[in-house]
Design a protein around this motif. Structure first.
Motif, PDB file in Angstrom:
ATOM      1  N   PRO A  61      98.460  22.284  83.691  1.00 49.73           N
ATOM      2  CA  PRO A  61      97.017  22.549  82.734  1.00 49.73           C
ATOM      3  C   PRO A  61      96.007  21.812  84.127  1.00 49.73           C
ATOM      4  CG  PRO A  61      98.421  20.690  81.533  1.00 49.73           C
ATOM      5  CD  PRO A  61      99.643  21.392  82.562  1.00 49.73           C
ATOM      6  N   VAL A  62      94.756  22.670  83.254  1.00 47.49           N
ATOM      7  CA  VAL A  62      93.284  21.934  84.418  1.00 47.49           C
ATOM      8  C   VAL A  62      92.525  21.661  83.467  1.00 47.49           C
ATOM      9  CG1 VAL A  62      91.336  21.567  85.870  1.00 47.49           C
ATOM     10  CG2 VAL A  62      93.937  22.694  86.786  1.00 47.49           C
ATOM     11  N   SER A  63      92.190  20.286  83.527  1.00 46.87           N
ATOM     12  CA  SER A  63      90.929  19.634  82.068  1.00 46.87           C
ATOM     13  C   SER A  63      89.799  19.473  82.684  1.00 46.87           C
ATOM     14  CB  SER A  63      91.417  18.255  81.452  1.00 46.87           C
ATOM     15  OG  SER A  63      90.270  17.664  81.027  1.00 46.87           O
ATOM     16  N   PHE A  64      88.883  20.597  81.402  1.00 53.33           N
ATOM     17  CA  PHE A  64      87.802  21.317  82.447  1.00 53.33           C
ATOM     18  C   PHE A  64      86.917  20.018  80.806  1.00 53.33           C
ATOM     19  CE2 PHE A  64      89.289  23.396  85.106  1.00 53.33           C
ATOM     20  CZ  PHE A  64      88.464  24.167  85.938  1.00 53.33           C
ATOM     21  N   LEU A  65      85.128  19.189  81.323  1.00 52.11           N
ATOM     22  CA  LEU A  65      84.227  19.388  80.814  1.00 52.11           C
ATOM     23  C   LEU A  65      83.504  19.901  80.708  1.00 52.11           C
ATOM     24  CD1 LEU A  65      84.015  16.368  78.356  1.00 52.11           C
ATOM     25  CD2 LEU A  65      82.662  15.712  80.309  1.00 52.11           C
ATOM     26  N   VAL A  66      82.951  21.124  79.684  1.00 56.57           N
ATOM     27  CA  VAL A  66      81.582  22.007  79.636  1.00 56.57           C
ATOM     28  C   VAL A  66      80.857  21.858  79.149  1.00 56.57           C
ATOM     29  CG1 VAL A  66      83.925  23.516  80.714  1.00 56.57           C
ATOM     30  CG2 VAL A  66      83.377  23.503  77.711  1.00 56.57           C
ATOM     31  N   ASN A  67      80.310  22.488  78.609  1.00 57.36           N
ATOM     32  CA  ASN A  67      78.574  22.235  77.350  1.00 57.36           C
ATOM     33  C   ASN A  67      78.995  23.308  76.554  1.00 57.36           C
ATOM     34  OD1 ASN A  67      77.188  21.608  80.304  1.00 57.36           O
ATOM     35  ND2 ASN A  67      76.663  20.143  77.834  1.00 57.36           N
ATOM     36  N   ALA A  68      79.259  23.324  75.295  1.00 55.35           N
ATOM     37  CA  ALA A  68      78.766  24.214  73.897  1.00 55.35           C
ATOM     38  C   ALA A  68      77.459  24.407  73.760  1.00 55.35           C
ATOM     39  CB  ALA A  68      79.760  24.097  72.461  1.00 55.35           C
ATOM     40  N   PRO A  69      76.991  25.985  74.531  1.00 54.78           N
ATOM     41  CA  PRO A  69      75.504  26.438  74.902  1.00 54.78           C
ATOM     42  C   PRO A  69      74.409  25.899  73.710  1.00 54.78           C
ATOM     43  CG  PRO A  69      77.183  27.984  75.834  1.00 54.78           C
ATOM     44  CD  PRO A  69      77.565  26.630  74.800  1.00 54.78           C
ATOM     45  N   LYS A  70      75.102  26.110  72.549  1.00 57.66           N
ATOM     46  CA  LYS A  70      74.083  26.118  71.342  1.00 57.66           C
ATOM     47  C   LYS A  70      74.970  25.727  69.668  1.00 57.66           C
ATOM     48  CE  LYS A  70      70.545  28.523  68.957  1.00 57.66           C
ATOM     49  NZ  LYS A  70      69.160  27.545  69.182  1.00 57.66           N
ATOM     50  N   SER A  71      74.091  25.781  69.065  1.00 60.19           N
ATOM     51  CA  SER A  71      74.915  24.373  67.736  1.00 60.19           C
ATOM     52  C   SER A  71      73.568  24.550  66.595  1.00 60.19           C
ATOM     53  CB  SER A  71      75.755  23.128  67.349  1.00 60.19           C
ATOM     54  OG  SER A  71      76.982  24.109  68.333  1.00 60.19           O
ATOM     55  N   GLU A  72      74.108  25.464  65.311  1.00 65.21           N
ATOM     56  CA  GLU A  72      73.410  24.917  64.637  1.00 65.21           C
ATOM     57  C   GLU A  72      73.590  23.602  63.532  1.00 65.21           C
ATOM     58  OE1 GLU A  72      70.079  27.832  62.372  1.00 65.21           O
ATOM     59  OE2 GLU A  72      72.424  27.664  61.291  1.00 65.21           O
ATOM     60  N   VAL A  73      72.751  22.866  63.026  1.00 65.31           N
ATOM     61  CA  VAL A  73      73.345  21.636  61.843  1.00 65.31           C
ATOM     62  C   VAL A  73      71.403  21.874  61.080  1.00 65.31           C
ATOM     63  CG1 VAL A  73      73.891  19.683  61.746  1.00 65.31           C
ATOM     64  CG2 VAL A  73      74.424  20.597  63.775  1.00 65.31           C
ATOM     65  N   TYR A  74      72.872  21.578  59.639  1.00 65.49           N
ATOM     66  CA  TYR A  74      71.473  21.639  58.632  1.00 65.49           C
ATOM     67  C   TYR A  74      72.150  20.864  57.161  1.00 65.49           C
ATOM     68  CZ  TYR A  74      73.139  26.079  57.002  1.00 65.49           C
ATOM     69  OH  TYR A  74      73.089  27.020  56.181  1.00 65.49           O
TER      70      TYR A  74
END
Length: 756
Positions: free
Chosen positions: A579-592
Motif C-alpha cells: 500500500p502507498v499512502s497519498f495526501l490528497v485534496n477533497a475538491p469541494k464540500s458544503e457545510v451549513y
C-alpha cells in the motif's frame, strides 16, 4: 431530512430561531468557588458579563459579532473539564477525538477537522493558542487544564486576527496572570475511580504593589488504566500520569505605561496508550467493551515546554503597541500496539521532536468611532520524525520485519493584518479586515526502508522505500539516499461584518469570512516516495448571521448563529494498492448549520443551561481509492449535538452553600472515515464499522462550599455508555481488521479545594 437539507440557507434560519450552554451559564450564575476572578478587563456592562479578547481587544462577550463560547476557569473546574479533550461536552458543534487517547487531539469544529489524517506533522485546521501564542505541534494540544482565566472557542474561520490554519476556528487558552495587588491562590486535591489521585494549586504574590508580581501554578494527576487488559500480565490501557507547572511574572515599572508579562511552562505525560479494538473486540468471548486483549500495551510519553513574553506599551490614551514573542518545544514517543490482540501483528513507535518560534507585533487604536488592530507576524516550526512500524511476518511466514521512517519538516510563515470597526451610526458598526500570508515549507532528510527484525530488537535494512519511485521493496537499500520536497503558498484572507445593537442591548450581525490552512506534506509516506508531495492549501468562504443578548429582565442570556460554508481542498489520506499512502485534496464540500447557547435563571439559585447544534457537512466532490464518495458526510461531524443541565443551589446561607449540577450531552451518529459505510472495491474494507451511533452521556456534580473551601463529588458517564471515539481503516492498508478506540467508561471521585 433530504427535503430539509436541500435548502441550506432555509435550514440555517429555521434552526437559528427554534433550536435551544454552559458557556453562557457563567454570565448569570455565580461560580461555586468563592475565588476572586483573576481577569483584568474592561468594565462589564452588566453583572456577570464575560470579557473576551477574541478581536485582540477586551470586549463583553455579548458585544462581539462572532460565534464564541467562553468558559471561565471556575466553570471548567465545576464542570469537571480537566483536559482539552473534554471541551466537546461544553461547546456546540465541537468534537474531539484521537487514536492516541488525550494525546494529539483532533479538534473538529463545525465539521472541519484533519479528517482521516493522523500524522504529527500536520497542522490542525482549528488553531490552538496559549495566551495568543499559536501552538503548531498537535501533540501539545492534549494539555491538562489548570489555573486558567478562561478558554475562548471561536467558531468559524479566523483568518484575519488569528492567522493561518484556522479554517475551522480557533481555541485560545488564557492563563491567569498576576494582578499586581495583594496575594492569592488555591490548593486542590482529589481522589477518584481507577485509583486516580489529583492535585493542583497556585500561589500569587505581589512584591511591589502595582509594579511587580509573580504567580506559580502546578498540576498533577496519576491513575490506573481505565481500559482493562485481559491478556495475562498485560498493562491496562488509558492510564494517567501527568505533571505540569507554570510560572508567570508581571512587571509594570512605576505603574506606568509599560506592562511586561513573562510566562514559562513545562509538562510531561507518561500514561499508557489508548485502548484498541482490532483483531479482538467486545464480540470476542471473554472480552467486554471496556476491555482489550493486548500483549504489549505501549506507553504514551509526551513533553511540552515554552516561554513567552507579552510586552504592551501605552503610547497614548488611544494607542497601544504590543509585542508577543515565544519559543516552544516538545516531543512525543508513543508506543502503540495497533493490532488490539495478543499477537505481534502491528506495533508502532511514533516518535517526533518539535520546536517553534513566533513573533507578533501589533498596534491597537481605540478611537471614538474607529477602532483598529493591525500588525505583523512571523512564525517558524520544525518537526523531526522517526517512526518505526513492526509488522509480524512482514517478510513471510514467521519472518518478522517492518518499516523505519525519518524526515525533517520545517515551515515559515509571514503575515500582515489589519482589522477595523467603524461606527456608521450610534448602533450600526461596520467591521472590515484583511490578512496576507506567505508560507514556505521544506521536507528534508527523508528516508525509509524495509527491515527484518523482531519487535524491540535490532533491525536489518534490506530494501529502500524512500526514496524509491518503484514498487515498494524493489529498490536496493542505500544508507546515503535522501528525499526532499519544497512547497510554498500565499493567501489573502479576511472578514467583513455588519452588526447592530438594539435599545435593549440585543446584538444582531451578519458576516463573511475567508479562512485558509496552509499546504502540507504527506507525513504518512514511508512505503514509497511517490506519495510524498506538497498538496494545495484548504480554503473556506463562510457566511454567518447571529444574535446575542439578554432577555426577560436579564434572566435569559441567549446566543445563536446560522452559517453556510463553501469549503474546498480539505486534506485527506488516500491509501492505494502497494500500500502507498497519498495526501490528497477533497475538491469541494458544503457545510451549513446553526447553534444556540442559552442560560435561563428560572428563580434565585436555579439556572438552566442548554446548547444545541445542527450540522450538515457533506463532500460535494471526493474520490478515494477509485471510489466516488460524493455526498458522504465529513468525518467527526454529527448532524445533531445538544447539552442540557442546570445548576441548583439547594441552599445558601451566605457562608455555606450546596449546589447540584447535572448535565446531559447528546451526539447523533458520526462517521470516522470519509468512506462512511461505502467499501472500496477489492479492498476487503468494512467501513460501516467506522462509525459511532447516536448516544447520550450524563455527568453530574454535588458541591458544598463553606467560605473559601469547597468539597465537590462528581461522576462522568454515569450510566457507563459504551462509545467509540475514533476509528481507522486498516483493511485498506492490507491488515485484516479495523482499528477502533473505546472512549472513557464511567469515572467518579471527590475533590477538595481551598482558596486564599
Amino acid at each position: 431530512m433530504k427535503n430539509f437539507s436541500a435548502h441550506p440557507r432555509h435550514a440555517a434560519l429555521v434552526l437559528l430561531v427554534t433550536a435551544s450552554s454552559p458557556a453562557l451559564a457563567q454570565a448569570t450564575n455565580a461560580p461555586l468557588s468563592r475565588e476572586v476572578p483573576a481577569v483584568e478587563s474592561a468594565e462589564p456592562e452588566a453583572p456577570g458579563d464575560i470579557v473576551v479578547t477574541a478581536q485582540r481587544r477586551e470586549q463583553s462577550l455579548l458585544r462581539v459579532p462572532l460565534a464564541i463560547s467562553a468558559l471561565g476557569g471556575d466553570t471548567l473546574q465545576n464542570k469537571g473539564i480537566s483536559n482539552s479533550a473534554a471541551l466537546a461536552t461544553a461547546v456546540p458543534n465541537l468534537q474531539v477525538s484521537s487514536p492516541y487517547g488525550n494525546t494529539q487531539p483532533n479538534f473538529s469544529l463545525r465539521g472541519i477537522s484533519v479528517a482521516n489524517e493522523y500524522n504529527s506533522n500536520q497542522a490542525s485546521p482549528v488553531g490552538v493558542y496559549i495566551d495568543d501564542v499559536y501552538i503548531a505541534a498537535r501533540t501539545s494540544h492534549g494539555m491538562g487544564l489548570f489555573d486558567l482565566d478562561r478558554v475562548e472557542v471561536l467558531r468559524g474561520p479566523q483568518g484575519t486576527l488569528f492567522g493561518r490554519n484556522t479554517t475551522g476556528g480557533a481555541i485560545n487558552f488564557i492563563t491567569r496572570a498576576p494582578k499586581l495587588s495583594g496575594g492569592s491562590g488555591y490548593v486542590e486535591a482529589g481522589y477518584g475511580s481507577f485509583d486516580t489521585y489529583r492535585a493542583q494549586g497556585a500561589v500569587e504574590a505581589t512584591m511591589v504593589e502595582d509594579q511587580l508580581g509573580i504567580r506559580v501554578a502546578a498540576n498533577f494527576e496519576k491513575g490506573d488504566g481505565q481500559i482493562r487488559n485481559v491478556a495475562p500480565g498485560g498493562r491496562d490501557a488509558n492510564s494517567v500520569d501527568t505533571l505540569q507547572g507554570r510560572v508567570s511574572l508581571r512587571i509594570r515599572p512605576g505603574n506606568g505605561p509599560l506592562d511586561i508579562k513573562i510566562r514559562a511552562y513545562a509538562g510531561r505525560d507518561r500514561g499508557t496508550q489508548a485502548g484498541i479494538h482490532g483483531l479482538t473486540g467486545p464480540d470476542t468471548p471473554g472480552q467486554g467493551f471496556f476491555e482489550v486483549n493486548e500483549n504489549s500495551i505501549g506507553e504514551s510519553r509526551t513533553d511540552a515546554w515554552g516561554v513567552a513574553a507579552n510586552v504592551a506599551l501605552e503610547l497614548g490614551p488611544q494607542l497601544t503597541l504590543t509585542s508577543i514573542t515565544s519559543y516552544d518545544g516538545g516531543k512525543q514517543n508513543l508506543q502503540q500496539a495497533a493490532d488490539g490482540s495478543p499477537l505481534d501483528v502491528l506495533d508502532i513507535n511514533w516518535r517526533s521532536n518539535f520546536r517553534q518560534f513566533s513573533e507578533e507585533a501589533r498596534i491597537n487604536y481605540d478611537g471614538d468611532a474607529l477602532k483598529l488592530v493591525g500588525g505583523l507576524f512571523y512564525g517558524w516550526d520544525q518537526t523531526i520524525t522517526d517512526n518505526r512500524f513492526n509488522i509480524g511476518s512482514a517478510l513471510g511466514p514467521g519472518v518478522n520485519g517492518g518499516f523505519f521512517q525519518h524526515y525533517r519538516q520545517s515551515r515559515r510563515s509571514h503575515a500582515a493584518f489589519l482589522q477595523g470597526d467603524y461606527d456608521l451610526t450610534e448602533r450600526l458598526v461596520l467591521t472590515l479586515g484583511a490578512r496576507y500570508t506567505w508560507d514556505k515549507a521544506k521536507y528534508r532528510d527523508g528516508f525509509a526502508y524495509l527491515f527484518a527484525g523482531n519487535l524491540g530488537g535490532p533491525d536489518l535494512p534490506i530494501a529502500g522505500t524512500v526514496p524509491c519511485a518503484g514498487v515498494p521493496g524493489t529498490c536496493a537499500y542505500d544508507p546515503a539516499a535522501r528525499y526532499q520536497v519544497d512547497g510554498s503558498n500565499k493567501a489573502l484572507t479576511g472578514r467583513a461584518a455588519l452588526s447592530y445593537t438594539f435599545d435593549g442591548g440585543t446584538l444582531v450581525y451578519g458576516s463573511y469570512s475567508r479562512g485558509y490552512r496552509s499546504g502540507a506534506f504527506n507525513g504518512g509516506g514511508y512505503t514509497s516516495s511517490v506519495g510524498i508531495t506538497y498538496i494545495d492549501p484548504e480554503k473556506v468562504n463562510a457566511y454567518e448571521v447571529g444574535v446575542k443578548g439578554r432577555f426577560l429582565d436579564n434572566r435569559l442570556t441567549l446566543s445563536a448563529a446560522g452559517f453556510y460554508y463553501d469549503y474546498s481542498n480539505q486534506q485527506v489520506q488516500d491509501t492505494r494498492p502497494g500500500p502507498v499512502s497519498f495526501l490528497v485534496n477533497a475538491p469541494k464540500s458544503e457545510v451549513y448549520g446553526a447553534e444556540v447557547e442559552a442560560s435561563f435563571r428560572a428563580f434565585p439559585g436555579f439556572v438552566i443551561n442548554a446548547s444545541g447544534g445542527y450540522l450538515h457537512a457533506d463532500y460535494k466532490e471526493l474520490t478515494l481509492q477509485n471510489t466516488d464518495l460524493s455526498g458522504n458526510a465529513l468525518p467527526f461531524a454529527p448532524r445533531w449535538t445538544a447539552t442540557a443541565g442546570f445548576d441548583w443551589t439547594i441552599f445558601d446561607t451566605g457562608t455555606d452553600a450546596v449546589t447540584f449540577s447535572p448535565t446531559v450531552n447528546y451526539f447523533s451518529r458520526q462517521f470516522f472515515s470519509p468512506f462512511n459505510a461505502i467499501d472500496a472495491v477489492g479492498t476487503g474494507q468494512v467501513n460501516a464499522e467506522l462509525q459511532q451511533p447516536a448516544y447520550a452521556k450524563v455527568n453530574a456534580s454535588l458541591a458544598w462550599s463553606h467560605g473559601r473551601a469547597q468539597i465537590r463529588a462528581w461522576i462522568n458517564n454515569a450510566f457507563d455508555k459504551k462509545v467509540y471515539s475514533y476509528g481507522l481503516d486498516l483493511r485498506g492498508a492490507g491488515f485484516p481488521y479495523n482499528f477502533l478506540v473505546p472512549a472513557t467508561p464511567r469515572t467518579y471521585g471527590v475533590t477538595a479545594r481551598l482558596s486564599f
